[in-house]
Design a protein around this motif. Structure first.
Motif, PDB file in Angstrom:
ATOM      1  N   ARG A  11       0.747  -1.116   0.076  1.00  0.00           N
ATOM      2  CA  ARG A  11      -0.019  -0.136  -0.071  1.00  0.00           C
ATOM      3  C   ARG A  11       0.689   1.255  -0.106  1.00  0.00           C
ATOM      4  O   ARG A  11       2.033   1.377   0.475  1.00  0.00           O
ATOM      5  N   ALA A  12       0.395   2.346  -0.460  1.00  0.00           N
ATOM      6  CA  ALA A  12       0.840   3.785  -0.084  1.00  0.00           C
ATOM      7  C   ALA A  12       0.400   4.236   1.161  1.00  0.00           C
ATOM      8  O   ALA A  12      -0.679   4.387   1.447  1.00  0.00           O
ATOM      9  N   VAL A  13       1.534   4.467   1.932  1.00  0.00           N
ATOM     10  CA  VAL A  13       1.438   4.846   3.203  1.00  0.00           C
ATOM     11  C   VAL A  13       1.943   6.236   3.649  1.00  0.00           C
ATOM     12  O   VAL A  13       2.979   6.605   2.861  1.00  0.00           O
ATOM     13  N   LEU A  14       1.202   7.108   4.417  1.00  0.00           N
ATOM     14  CA  LEU A  14       1.762   8.418   4.731  1.00  0.00           C
ATOM     15  C   LEU A  14       1.967   8.404   6.252  1.00  0.00           C
ATOM     16  O   LEU A  14       1.048   8.118   6.997  1.00  0.00           O
ATOM     17  N   VAL A  15       3.188   8.823   6.713  1.00  0.00           N
ATOM     18  CA  VAL A  15       3.538   9.106   7.885  1.00  0.00           C
ATOM     19  C   VAL A  15       3.598  10.643   8.220  1.00  0.00           C
ATOM     20  O   VAL A  15       4.779  11.170   7.682  1.00  0.00           O
ATOM     21  N   ARG A  22       4.101  -0.320  -0.730  1.00  0.00           N
ATOM     22  CA  ARG A  22       4.180   0.176  -2.289  1.00  0.00           C
ATOM     23  C   ARG A  22       4.934   1.324  -2.287  1.00  0.00           C
ATOM     24  O   ARG A  22       5.978   1.570  -3.046  1.00  0.00           O
ATOM     25  N   THR A  23       4.677   2.303  -1.388  1.00  0.00           N
ATOM     26  CA  THR A  23       5.423   3.730  -1.286  1.00  0.00           C
ATOM     27  C   THR A  23       5.250   4.091   0.058  1.00  0.00           C
ATOM     28  O   THR A  23       4.180   3.874   0.787  1.00  0.00           O
ATOM     29  N   LEU A  24       6.307   4.446   0.688  1.00  0.00           N
ATOM     30  CA  LEU A  24       6.054   5.435   1.787  1.00  0.00           C
ATOM     31  C   LEU A  24       6.545   6.700   1.635  1.00  0.00           C
ATOM     32  O   LEU A  24       7.804   7.182   1.426  1.00  0.00           O
ATOM     33  N   HIS A  25       5.333   7.551   2.209  1.00  0.00           N
ATOM     34  CA  HIS A  25       5.529   8.956   2.253  1.00  0.00           C
ATOM     35  C   HIS A  25       5.943   9.620   3.377  1.00  0.00           C
ATOM     36  O   HIS A  25       5.037   9.368   4.595  1.00  0.00           O
ATOM     37  N   LEU A  26       6.690  10.476   3.704  1.00  0.00           N
ATOM     38  CA  LEU A  26       7.202  11.183   4.894  1.00  0.00           C
ATOM     39  C   LEU A  26       6.708  12.436   4.875  1.00  0.00           C
ATOM     40  O   LEU A  26       7.176  13.238   3.930  1.00  0.00           O
ATOM     41  N   LEU A  27       6.205  13.004   5.867  1.00  0.00           N
ATOM     42  CA  LEU A  27       5.847  14.376   6.148  1.00  0.00           C
ATOM     43  C   LEU A  27       6.373  14.929   7.338  1.00  0.00           C
ATOM     44  O   LEU A  27       6.095  14.488   8.269  1.00  0.00           O
ATOM     45  N   ARG A  46      -2.280  17.731  -1.818  1.00  0.00           N
ATOM     46  CA  ARG A  46      -1.382  17.375  -2.985  1.00  0.00           C
ATOM     47  C   ARG A  46      -0.949  16.055  -2.756  1.00  0.00           C
ATOM     48  O   ARG A  46      -0.498  14.883  -3.550  1.00  0.00           O
ATOM     49  N   VAL A  47      -0.193  15.679  -1.492  1.00  0.00           N
ATOM     50  CA  VAL A  47       0.503  14.585  -1.106  1.00  0.00           C
ATOM     51  C   VAL A  47      -0.561  13.136  -1.321  1.00  0.00           C
ATOM     52  O   VAL A  47      -0.213  12.175  -1.989  1.00  0.00           O
ATOM     53  N   LEU A  48      -1.786  13.427  -0.570  1.00  0.00           N
ATOM     54  CA  LEU A  48      -2.526  12.369  -0.907  1.00  0.00           C
ATOM     55  C   LEU A  48      -3.096  12.037  -2.320  1.00  0.00           C
ATOM     56  O   LEU A  48      -3.246  10.819  -2.498  1.00  0.00           O
ATOM     57  N   GLN A  49      -3.305  13.086  -3.149  1.00  0.00           N
ATOM     58  CA  GLN A  49      -3.983  12.982  -4.248  1.00  0.00           C
ATOM     59  C   GLN A  49      -2.821  12.178  -5.263  1.00  0.00           C
ATOM     60  O   GLN A  49      -2.975  11.386  -6.001  1.00  0.00           O
ATOM     61  N   GLU A  50      -1.531  13.034  -5.189  1.00  0.00           N
ATOM     62  CA  GLU A  50      -0.536  12.292  -6.131  1.00  0.00           C
ATOM     63  C   GLU A  50       0.017  11.157  -5.719  1.00  0.00           C
ATOM     64  O   GLU A  50       0.485  10.193  -6.500  1.00  0.00           O
ATOM     65  N   GLY A  51       0.161  10.746  -4.340  1.00  0.00           N
ATOM     66  CA  GLY A  51       0.696   9.530  -3.833  1.00  0.00           C
ATOM     67  C   GLY A  51      -0.342   8.626  -3.871  1.00  0.00           C
ATOM     68  O   GLY A  51      -0.071   7.221  -3.537  1.00  0.00           O
ATOM     69  N   LYS A  52      -1.610   8.931  -3.998  1.00  0.00           N
ATOM     70  CA  LYS A  52      -2.631   7.913  -3.936  1.00  0.00           C
ATOM     71  C   LYS A  52      -2.573   7.087  -2.777  1.00  0.00           C
ATOM     72  O   LYS A  52      -2.641   5.800  -2.631  1.00  0.00           O
ATOM     73  N   GLN A  83     -10.638   9.464  -0.190  1.00  0.00           N
ATOM     74  CA  GLN A  83     -10.889   8.136   0.229  1.00  0.00           C
ATOM     75  C   GLN A  83      -9.942   7.408   0.622  1.00  0.00           C
ATOM     76  O   GLN A  83      -9.374   6.247   0.211  1.00  0.00           O
ATOM     77  N   VAL A  84      -9.072   7.723   1.635  1.00  0.00           N
ATOM     78  CA  VAL A  84      -8.070   7.072   2.427  1.00  0.00           C
ATOM     79  C   VAL A  84      -8.905   5.877   3.017  1.00  0.00           C
ATOM     80  O   VAL A  84      -9.938   6.119   3.490  1.00  0.00           O
TER      81      VAL A  84
END
Length: 641
Positions: A278-282, A303-308, A346-352, A394-395
């Motif tokens: 999955r694409a995950v945001l922390v 699948r991808t890890l996004h860091l903020l 933008r992070v949620l949209q582009e990173g799905k 829709q996370v």
């Protein structure tokens, strides 16, 4: 001999046994008939045949495949039993053919002689090899605390090591005093100081597998007063592993040994449910909890890890660490504030993004209490931005990391976390079932930034004092890995609007923690009764908004979860429309910077918020410009959290 090829060693053992075993049967015959001429009458073929049968029995018992340096009682017992079966078979054969020439009772005598030969020869070679391999500088004198089975095994294992030289046991049982176990004398613990001095003991290894944290603290205190360092047997099963020696089986004490409970292991089937593929945001990825979350997540193959994170240095540090440890995982770093709705969307949209772990928050109680406007904006607006963006894009799962200070809060930080919980509860009501919102509430995390452990470490390095707000103050503690695992599992178990709480056992008094850290650093507490001690404990009064005792549970209903050590709660929540109006008014109050108005709005949202009317002044506790004492720093570096 040690460097010989394995085949060569087996060939030598076979050759020696082929020479020794006929001699053993000859001795048995002499004992039976009492005449050498009668003994040799049976001819060499009979003796050779018995020797070959014996070697076959040895092979069946794996005696020749055993490593002589590590041969033990179990292997010798198996060899004796196999030899007994072989002798019995020979006896039955002789009885069946009715051979009257060969005295069958010789076989019983032969078994005793051969078994004695096997034990004596193998043990002698084992001791020779161990002594030969351990030549070199002798290790420090070490005592073992606990003369039970674990201690005896540890003593035997230590003898194969150059690092440790066991000299005695200490045990609390009077019946064992002055006894000998595993070749070492046992002394009662009342004689601890006396024998430490007499035998020049440098350290003591605690070998009591079932020791409770309270008893362990008492033992540590006694050992510290005796002036020795303390270590502990890691696991009893390590001593049964021939490949693990004493240095690997013994480790320094960690604070989790003294938590008062065993660490809570994760459920494997829950762990990867919201992360794998999955694409995950922390958010707050550079913080203590956020960075540990990232370390756990990359092991689950997202699948991808996004860091903020808004800290450039913290964001860069955690990204480089993750890339170094898991280069196969795609990692995206985003610099900015979680309150920036445009950036988050933008992070949620582009990173799905499919899973969010919201760890970004200000958490230091005194700082937030002194900067309530920024504290409320960051913690409240940040949670609102994340909740709204998660619904819009829709996370699947959105998890808020909350705090025990949100329960009946007495400070702005705790109140802001409770408002963040209300925001997620309202979002769960509005947006279910498109997005599953949940919250995780836990106590103090060992080793996190601003926690009491690093503060005490710095103060010990400066020679003290250790500053504690009140002698009765207590807190719940958990390991940082436990915190991250709890957050990840909560998302997998959530149904919407849940609050998850870890079973953290009993709270720990901070003064007990301070004394434990002093002991674990090899130092002593300085008190009126012990003016020559190393570190003083000083009480400075409660901080503004600080509680004596934190809580994890409110009056809400508590339910079991899929994990036996994690509880699920359902708490009362405000209606979404009313909450949104309140938050708008709260932000307007923040614009005025009027503390009374702000606290009134916070009270309107969080009815159980009870701020202190007259905060106690807190004296300065930071150490002055004093150089770190080298001898204290050296001791401190050996202490592991």
């Amino acid at each position: 001999m040690v460097s010989m090829h394995r085949t060569t060693k087996i060939a030598i053992m076979l050759a020696v046994d082929l020479l020794a075993l006929p001699f053993c049967i000859l001795v048995a015959m002499l004992l039976r008939v009492g005449d050498l001429s009668l003994a040799v009458h049976y001819g060499p073929l009979s003796y050779l045949l018995v020797a070959l049968v014996t070697i076959a029995a040895f092979s069946m018992s794996d005696l020749y495949r055993a490593v002589i340096r590590f041969i033990d009682q179990r292997m010798l017992a198996v060899t004796g039993l196999t030899l007994g079966l072989a002798v019995t078979c020979v006896y039955v054969v002789l009885f069946a053919i009715n051979d009257e020439k060969f005295p069958r009772s010789v076989l019983a005598i032969y078994w005793f002689i051969v078994f004695s030969y096997v034990v004596a020869s193998r043990i002698t070679v084992r001791n020779f090899l161990r002594n030969h391999m351990n030549r070199g500088p002798a290790g420090d004198a070490v005592a073992i605390y606990g003369a039970g089975e674990s201690g005896a095994q540890l003593a035997l294992t230590m003898r194969t090591s150059n690092e440790y030289r066991p000299v005695c046991f200490f045990d609390e049982k009077h019946v064992l005093n002055e006894r000998t176990i595993a070749g070492l004398r046992v002394f009662h613990t009342d004689r601890l100081v006396e024998m430490v001095s007499a035998l020049n003991i440098r350290s003591v290894v605690i070998a009591i597998p079932s020791v409770s944290p309270a008893r362990l603290r008492d033992i540590m205190q006694r050992l510290a007063e005796a002036g020795v360092t303390t270590k502990i047997l890691s696991r009893l099963m390590d001593l049964a592993d021939d490949s693990i020696g004493a240095p690997e089986a013994i480790r320094a004490l960690k604070f989790e040994d003294l938590l008062g409970r065993a660490p809570v292991p994760p459920r494997v089937e829950l762990f990867a449910r919201c992360v794998h593929g999955r694409a995950v945001l922390v958010t707050g990825a550079g913080g203590s909890i956020g960075s540990e979350l990232c370390r756990q997540i990359v092991t689950l193959a997202p699948r991808t890890l996004h860091l903020l994170d808004h800290s450039e240095f913290a964001l860069y540090t955690i990204k480089q660490e993750l890339l170094g440890s898991h280069p196969e995982v795609r990692i995206e770093a985003h610099l900015g504030s979680v309150c920036n709705a445009g950036l988050v969307e933008r992070v949620l949209q582009e990173g799905k993004i499919e899973t969010i772990y919201h760890a970004a928050a200000y958490k230091h109680v005194p700082l937030v209490e002194a900067n309530i406007v920024e504290g409320l904006r960051n913690n409240v607006l940040g949670a609102q931005v994340i909740a709204n963006a998660a619904e819009r894009f829709q996370v699947d799962t959105c998890v808020l990391i909350s705090s025990d200070k949100a329960v009946r809060p007495t400070n702005i930080m705790g109140a802001s976390k409770r408002i963040a919980e209300l925001i997620f509860q309202a979002a769960a009501t509005r947006f279910a079932p498109r997005t599953t919102f949940c919250m995780v509430r836990f106590g103090n995390v060992l080793g996190s930034s601003g926690s009491v452990i690093p503060l005490f470490q710095r103060q010990i390095a400066h020679g003290g004092p250790l500053t504690i707000t009140d002698p009765d103050v207590s807190r719940y503690f958990m390991l940082i890995a436990e915190a991250a695992q709890l957050v990840i599992q909560a998302g997998a178990m959530a149904e919407g609007g849940d609050v998850f709480v870890l079973d953290m056992g009993e709270p720990v008094r901070i003064v007990d923690l301070a004394r434990t850290m002093i002991v674990m650093s090899g130092l002593t507490e300085k008190t009126p009764h012990n003016p020559e001690g190393d570190i003083e404990i000083k009480y400075v009064g409660l901080f503004p908004g600080e509680k004596l005792h934190e809580e994890l549970l409110t009056d809400g209903k508590v339910f079991p979860s899929e994990h036996p050590r994690i509880m699920r709660m359902k708490e009362s929540a405000l209606r979404p429309g009313i909450l949104e109006t309140y938050i708008t008014c709260l932000m307007m109050a923040c614009d005025t910077n009027d503390r009374a108005m702000i606290e009134s709005m916070v009270k309107a949202i969080v009815s159980e918020y009870t701020p202190q009317c007259q905060p106690q002044p807190v004296p300065a506790v930071a150490p002055g410009p004093v150089l770190v004492r080298p001898h204290l720093l050296k001791r401190l570096t050996s202490f592991r959290i």
